[in-house]
Design an enzyme around this catalytic site. Structure first.
Site, PDB file in Angstrom:
ATOM      1  N   GLU A   1       0.880  -1.174   0.000  1.00 40.02           N
ATOM      2  CA  GLU A   1       0.000   0.000   0.000  1.00 40.02           C
ATOM      3  C   GLU A   1       0.913   1.219   0.000  1.00 40.02           C
ATOM      4  O   GLU A   1       1.508   1.550   1.021  1.00 40.02           O
ATOM      5  CB  GLU A   1      -0.896  -0.003   1.252  1.00 40.02           C
ATOM      6  CG  GLU A   1      -1.887  -1.146   1.325  1.00 40.02           C
ATOM      7  CD  GLU A   1      -3.127  -0.907   0.455  1.00 40.02           C
ATOM      8  OE1 GLU A   1      -3.377   0.239   0.048  1.00 40.02           O
ATOM      9  OE2 GLU A   1      -3.836  -1.890   0.185  1.00 40.02           O
TER      10      GLU A   1
ATOM     11  N   CYS B   1      -2.141   9.545   2.472  1.00 42.00           N
ATOM     12  CA  CYS B   1      -1.737   8.954   1.191  1.00 42.00           C
ATOM     13  C   CYS B   1      -2.725   9.228   0.069  1.00 42.00           C
ATOM     14  O   CYS B   1      -2.341   9.369  -1.076  1.00 42.00           O
ATOM     15  CB  CYS B   1      -1.536   7.453   1.347  1.00 42.00           C
ATOM     16  SG  CYS B   1      -3.022   6.632   1.934  1.00 42.00           S
TER      17      CYS B   1
HETATM   18  P1  NAD Z   1       8.340   4.600   4.820  1.00 40.10           P
HETATM   19  O1  NAD Z   1       8.288   3.761   3.587  1.00 40.10           O
HETATM   20  O2  NAD Z   1       9.525   5.445   5.043  1.00 40.10           O
HETATM   21  O3  NAD Z   1       8.191   3.683   6.123  1.00 40.10           O
HETATM   22  C1  NAD Z   1       7.207   2.678   6.257  1.00 40.10           C
HETATM   23  C2  NAD Z   1       7.735   1.568   7.154  1.00 40.10           C
HETATM   24  O4  NAD Z   1       8.876   0.978   6.548  1.00 40.10           O
HETATM   25  C3  NAD Z   1       8.154   2.023   8.555  1.00 40.10           C
HETATM   26  O5  NAD Z   1       7.675   1.097   9.501  1.00 40.10           O
HETATM   27  C4  NAD Z   1       9.674   2.016   8.491  1.00 40.10           C
HETATM   28  O6  NAD Z   1      10.285   1.670   9.709  1.00 40.10           O
HETATM   29  C5  NAD Z   1       9.975   0.972   7.443  1.00 40.10           C
HETATM   30  N1  NAD Z   1      11.199   1.288   6.673  1.00 40.10           N
HETATM   31  C6  NAD Z   1      11.655   2.517   6.332  1.00 40.10           C
HETATM   32  N2  NAD Z   1      12.786   2.434   5.603  1.00 40.10           N
HETATM   33  C7  NAD Z   1      13.065   1.105   5.475  1.00 40.10           C
HETATM   34  C8  NAD Z   1      14.110   0.368   4.845  1.00 40.10           C
HETATM   35  N3  NAD Z   1      15.097   0.983   4.186  1.00 40.10           N
HETATM   36  N4  NAD Z   1      14.080  -0.977   4.921  1.00 40.10           N
HETATM   37  C9  NAD Z   1      13.087  -1.610   5.571  1.00 40.10           C
HETATM   38  N5  NAD Z   1      12.082  -0.960   6.196  1.00 40.10           N
HETATM   39  C10 NAD Z   1      12.057   0.380   6.169  1.00 40.10           C
HETATM   40  O7  NAD Z   1       6.987   5.453   4.795  1.00 40.10           O
HETATM   41  P2  NAD Z   1       6.529   6.583   5.779  1.00 40.10           P
HETATM   42  O8  NAD Z   1       7.404   7.776   5.591  1.00 40.10           O
HETATM   43  O9  NAD Z   1       6.375   6.040   7.145  1.00 40.10           O
HETATM   44  O10 NAD Z   1       5.079   6.908   5.207  1.00 40.10           O
HETATM   45  C11 NAD Z   1       4.853   7.784   4.148  1.00 40.10           C
HETATM   46  C12 NAD Z   1       4.560   7.055   2.853  1.00 40.10           C
HETATM   47  O11 NAD Z   1       3.570   6.060   3.044  1.00 40.10           O
HETATM   48  C13 NAD Z   1       3.999   7.972   1.789  1.00 40.10           C
HETATM   49  O12 NAD Z   1       4.608   7.682   0.555  1.00 40.10           O
HETATM   50  C14 NAD Z   1       2.511   7.610   1.744  1.00 40.10           C
HETATM   51  O13 NAD Z   1       1.889   7.852   0.497  1.00 40.10           O
HETATM   52  C15 NAD Z   1       2.554   6.166   2.052  1.00 40.10           C
HETATM   53  N6  NAD Z   1       1.296   5.730   2.635  1.00 40.10           N
HETATM   54  C16 NAD Z   1       0.477   4.907   1.929  1.00 40.10           C
HETATM   55  C17 NAD Z   1      -0.737   4.539   2.455  1.00 40.10           C
HETATM   56  C18 NAD Z   1      -1.676   3.616   1.734  1.00 40.10           C
HETATM   57  O14 NAD Z   1      -2.592   3.099   2.376  1.00 40.10           O
HETATM   58  N7  NAD Z   1      -1.522   3.389   0.440  1.00 40.10           N
HETATM   59  C19 NAD Z   1      -1.108   4.992   3.713  1.00 40.10           C
HETATM   60  C20 NAD Z   1      -0.254   5.827   4.406  1.00 40.10           C
HETATM   61  C21 NAD Z   1       0.951   6.190   3.865  1.00 40.10           C
END
Ligand code: NAD
Length: 457
Positions: free
Chosen positions: A211, A245
């Protein structure tokens, strides 16, 4: 949490799943208990969301807690039906037999969640995962530590160890988790990390739901009811200070109505958030300094049409509108904050062509009173889901699958779609023994060939 503890948690889950695959009664019992404990801890969850994002209690309930409770209620009501075998028809070539599909849990599921709706995006997938009979490990975001701590408390007071567990931590812990073998991975977050998750999952052929986000357009044509359009755009864009998002990432309107629309949007910002949103205690803040600085850099005073003020101490940015085109810096990445660029088109075909030159967005919104235009836009553009004459409300419907397409996501959830996401449907043919048609067996002859051609055509 160190690697040994992570390994122990996964091993305990494997053991739990192999010893007691949760039956429907257990799942309903646990969903009821989860519901009760969320209700009991509503104030705690609200306080955590206030600390992490300055969400008001109303916004926290409306966009996080209430949504989770509603999903639990829906699942409790439907789980028996969803979890039962489904009789399917049997072709004559398989006579005499019965056929059915049997919903089965995958096993041990990993749920990785982001910080923007830190409660809802960790617990709603959990509700779907346990409804389908899985055990789960949740890895909440390190950037919303107060909510993550409440999630850990809630889970450990509701579920026995091995059924549902939480792993707190950041990139290091998440990377280690992804190196282990899970039966399903459900990830919500950025496209960049989604790619890492998919690569790691491929090592074990683990199915994934991703997602993710993207730049979701909000189109307004000249036939739209501009007052109502403005009201609904301001709601969808500035909820959670734009850190949503499915928020409209940019406004794309007919050049003939730009000024009028802008006027209505400005009026709505004041009506909904007051003349000074930074001082409005119900207006959320940006999650952290890194995100705040990234957003502040995008505000170019030369192109600002409305708003543009920000406050370093409060980490707040007021709703801001900026002139832009597809080459502007603000149009190069998902904004994920309270800045709304406004772009114009001369006709709807131009808008559709421009949108289709970019990645497929998570959402698309079209405001128009013209049926032909509405149909043309939703038929010609690829996107996860969206609304005609509204923003973000498509996610508040159990009957609709929620998810993106390509760069904005793979798979979907909510309601029955959530149950299906976490379910493997086994196909079973139950053959009778009282008759064994000889057709398929060697040696073949002309009559067998004729009959086979009669069955399979
Ligand atoms: P992110 O991808 O940075 O982090 C998400 C999760 O991944 C966190 O738990 C984090 O600890 C982990 N993570 C981060 N970097 C990682 C790595 N290198 N390796 C493994 N795991 C890692 O996202 P965010 O900044 O927390 O959220 C924002 C993003 O999420 C935006 O792009 C937004 O559009 C998207 N989002 C999507 C939805 C949806 O339902 N489609 C909902 C909310 C947010």
């Amino acid at each position: 949490m160190n690697n040994i503890e992570i390994e122990e948690k996964i091993a305990r889950q494997r053991e739990y799943f192999s010893q007691n695959r949760p039956n429907v009664e257990t799942r309903i019992k646990m969903l009821k208990l989860l519901y009760k404990n969320i209700k009991l801890n509503t104030d705690k969850i609200c306080n955590a969301l206030k600390l992490d994002l300055n969400k008001s209690n109303t916004e926290a309930y409306m966009s996080e807690i209430g949504i989770v409770l509603d999903e639990i209620t829906y699942m409790i009501k439907h789980i028996k039906q969803f979890a039962s075998k489904q009789k399917e028809s049997t072709p004559l070539s398989n006579f005499p037999a019965k056929s059915y599909t049997m919903p089965c849990a995958y096993g041990v599921v990993l749920i990785i969640s982001p910080w923007n709706y830190p409660f809802m995006l960790a617990i709603e997938p959990l509700v779907d995962a346990i409804s389908a009979g899985n055990t789960a490990i949740i890895k909440p975001s390190e950037y919303s530590p107060n909510t993550s701590a409440v999630i850990q408390e809630l889970i450990s007071s509701t579920f026995e160890k091995g059924y549902v567990d939480v792993v707190l931590g950041g990139v290091e812990e998440c990377t280690y988790l992804l190196d282990q073998e899970f039966d399903y991975i459900f990830f919500t977050g950025s496209t960049r990390v989604g790619k890492i998750v998919m690569q790691k999952a491929a090592e074990h052929f683990t199915p994934v739901t991703l997602e993710m986000g993207g730049k979701s357009p909000c189109i307004v044509d000249e036939s739209a009811n501009l007052k109502l359009t403005a009201k609904r755009i301001v709601f969808g864009k500035f909820l959670n200070a734009g850190q949503t998002c499915v928020a409209p990432d940019y406004l794309y309107c007919d050049e003939k109505i730009k000024d009028k629309l802008l006027y209505e949007i400005e009026k709505q910002i004041v009506l909904q958030y007051s003349v000074d949103p930074i001082d409005n205690d119900e207006y959320p803040r940006i999650i952290n300094e890194k995100q705040y600085n990234r957003l502040v850099k995008l505000i170019d005073k030369n192109f600002t049409l409305f708003g543009g003020k920000y406050n370093d101490d409060k980490l707040k940015i007021e709703p801001t509108i900026m002139n832009a085109d597809f080459n502007s810096e603000i149009m190069q990445n998902e904004i994920f904050g309270p800045i709304l660029p406004i772009l114009t088109f001369k006709n709807i075909d131009e808008a559709i062509n421009s949108i289709n030159k970019h990645n497929k967005p998570l959402a698309l919104y079209i405001f128009s009173n013209n049926k032909t235009t509405q149909e043309k836009v939703i038929n010609s553009c690829d996107f996860g889901g969206g609304c005609i004459n509204d923003t973000i409300m498509h996610i508040a419907n159990h009957s609709l699958p929620f998810g993106g397409i390509k760069q904005s996501g793979i798979g979907s959830y909510h309601g029955k779609h959530g149950f299906d996401t976490f379910t493997h449907y086994k196909s079973i043919v139950h053959k009778a023994n009282w008759l064994d048609l000889p057709l398929r067996y060697q040696p073949f002859n002309k009559l067998k060939e004729k009959l086979i051609k009669l069955f399979l055509k």
